[in-house]
Design a protein around this motif. Structure first.
Motif, PDB file in Angstrom:
ATOM      1  N   HIS A   1       6.644  -3.823  -5.397  1.00 38.66           N
ATOM      2  CA  HIS A   1       6.547  -3.857  -3.934  1.00 38.66           C
ATOM      3  C   HIS A   1       7.729  -4.638  -3.336  1.00 38.66           C
ATOM      4  CE1 HIS A   1       3.583  -4.401  -0.286  1.00 38.66           C
ATOM      5  NE2 HIS A   1       4.729  -3.888   0.070  1.00 38.66           N
TER       6      HIS A   1
ATOM      7  N   PRO B   1       7.239   1.303   5.805  1.00 42.90           N
ATOM      8  CA  PRO B   1       5.920   1.235   5.159  1.00 42.90           C
ATOM      9  C   PRO B   1       5.754   0.092   4.169  1.00 42.90           C
ATOM     10  CG  PRO B   1       7.119   3.238   4.525  1.00 42.90           C
ATOM     11  CD  PRO B   1       7.904   2.596   5.616  1.00 42.90           C
TER      12      PRO B   1
ATOM     13  N   GLU C   1       4.850  -2.906   6.189  1.00 43.13           N
ATOM     14  CA  GLU C   1       3.559  -2.659   6.861  1.00 43.13           C
ATOM     15  C   GLU C   1       2.395  -2.855   5.891  1.00 43.13           C
ATOM     16  OE1 GLU C   1       3.220   0.877   9.443  1.00 43.13           O
ATOM     17  OE2 GLU C   1       1.217   1.167   8.599  1.00 43.13           O
ATOM     18  N   GLU C   2       2.588  -2.405   4.655  1.00 42.44           N
ATOM     19  CA  GLU C   2       1.528  -2.546   3.636  1.00 42.44           C
ATOM     20  C   GLU C   2       1.133  -3.998   3.385  1.00 42.44           C
ATOM     21  OE1 GLU C   2       2.429  -0.790  -0.244  1.00 42.44           O
ATOM     22  OE2 GLU C   2       3.114   0.978   0.854  1.00 42.44           O
TER      23      GLU C   2
ATOM     24  N   GLN D   1      -2.882  -6.601   2.540  1.00 45.57           N
ATOM     25  CA  GLN D   1      -3.055  -6.948   1.120  1.00 45.57           C
ATOM     26  C   GLN D   1      -4.459  -7.571   0.958  1.00 45.57           C
ATOM     27  OE1 GLN D   1      -3.520  -9.199  -1.242  1.00 45.57           O
ATOM     28  NE2 GLN D   1      -2.266  -8.506  -2.969  1.00 45.57           N
TER      29      GLN D   1
END
Ligand SMILES: O=C(O)CCC(=O)C(=O)O
Length: 259
Positions: free
Chosen positions: A39, A62, A65-66, A70
């Motif tokens: 990531h 993205p 944004e992810e 979490q």
């Protein structure tokens, strides 16, 4: 071992209950391994050497944004701030430009991020009564390589000056040496400072800010872009919608005129 360094292993061992208790007691807590190596690579690729930007200027790709949703991060924040939370601010920073004074000190000045906003600049995002900043560090930090400095327990100290200089607490400041992918939650009143990378390498980091749902900012703030909210997942949308919702509580009386 440098007695200014807080050991990382005890944080790695903590249960969610222990993290909550530690945060309440000391005003910060390290959450290990929140962002995976894969990531991190995607985030760095997405940023292509950006120095610093506030997501109010542009919503990121993205990979960043992810980060907002979490699961272990959200669970830790909700344990401390309740189920209903809002994600209201973020900054991506690599710290490529550092002024001479900061470089010589080896870190920023010790400061608090709580900010009443107006009358100076009119940005009320940091003015709500209960919020947490979560620093995500995307490279390993070390004593001379960008440690995060915190003053443990300083969230309990009296409120004197919102964005003041707290260098008189320097003897109590300690270093937190994150590994790449660790996050540190710090309370809006915890004194802290980012450390300088003596090597001069960039220090990619992302600061995500969340508040309790009830704790409205003390003045109107911009909502996240409507198209971002419209396409958000069912998990993300309640976090990013309604940034002005809640009650204006000004426990410190720092805003002229009050509520
Ligand atoms: O970079 C860090 O670790 C902290 C940054 C910070 O406190 C700030 O920019 O206000």
């Amino acid at each position: 071992m440098n007695d200014k360094v807080l050991d990382r292993p005890p944080f790695v061992e903590m249960s969610p209950e222990q993290q909550q208790r530690y945060f309440a007691e000391w005003g910060f807590v390290l959450l290990p391994g929140i962002v995976t190596p894969e990531h991190i690579e995607r985030i760095i690729a997405e940023e292509e050497g950006e120095n610093r930007y506030d997501w109010i200027e542009r919503w990121p790709g993205p990979a960043q944004e992810e980060m907002i949703t979490q699961p272990r991060l959200l669970a830790a924040i909700r344990r401390c701030y309740g189920e209903d939370i809002r994600f209201f601010k973020s900054v991506y920073a690599e710290w490529r430009e550092i002024n001479e004074e900061t470089r010589e000190r080896g870190r920023q000045i010790l400061h608090r991020d709580y900010d009443p906003g107006a009358p100076g600049h009119g940005d009320f995002r940091n003015s709500c009564a209960a919020w947490v900043n979560v620093g995500h560090y995307l490279i390993d930090l070390d004593i001379d390589e960008g440690p995060l400095w915190v003053v443990p327990g300083s969230h309990r100290l009296p409120w004197v000056d919102a964005r003041g200089n707290f260098e008189h607490h320097a003897d109590d400041a300690r270093m937190v040496l994150c590994k790449a992918g660790d996050a540190v939650m710090f309370h809006n009143r915890t004194m802290h400072a980012g450390g300088v990378m003596q090597s001069g390498r960039p220090r990619p980091s992302v600061f995500l800010s969340y508040r309790a749902g009830w704790a409205a900012p003390m003045g109107e703030v911009s909502e996240w872009p409507a198209e971002v909210v419209a396409r958000a997942s069912t998990e993300l949308r309640p976090l990013i919608e309604g940034l002005n919702d809640g009650v204006r509580v000004d426990p410190y009386g720092v805003i002229a005129g009050g509520i």
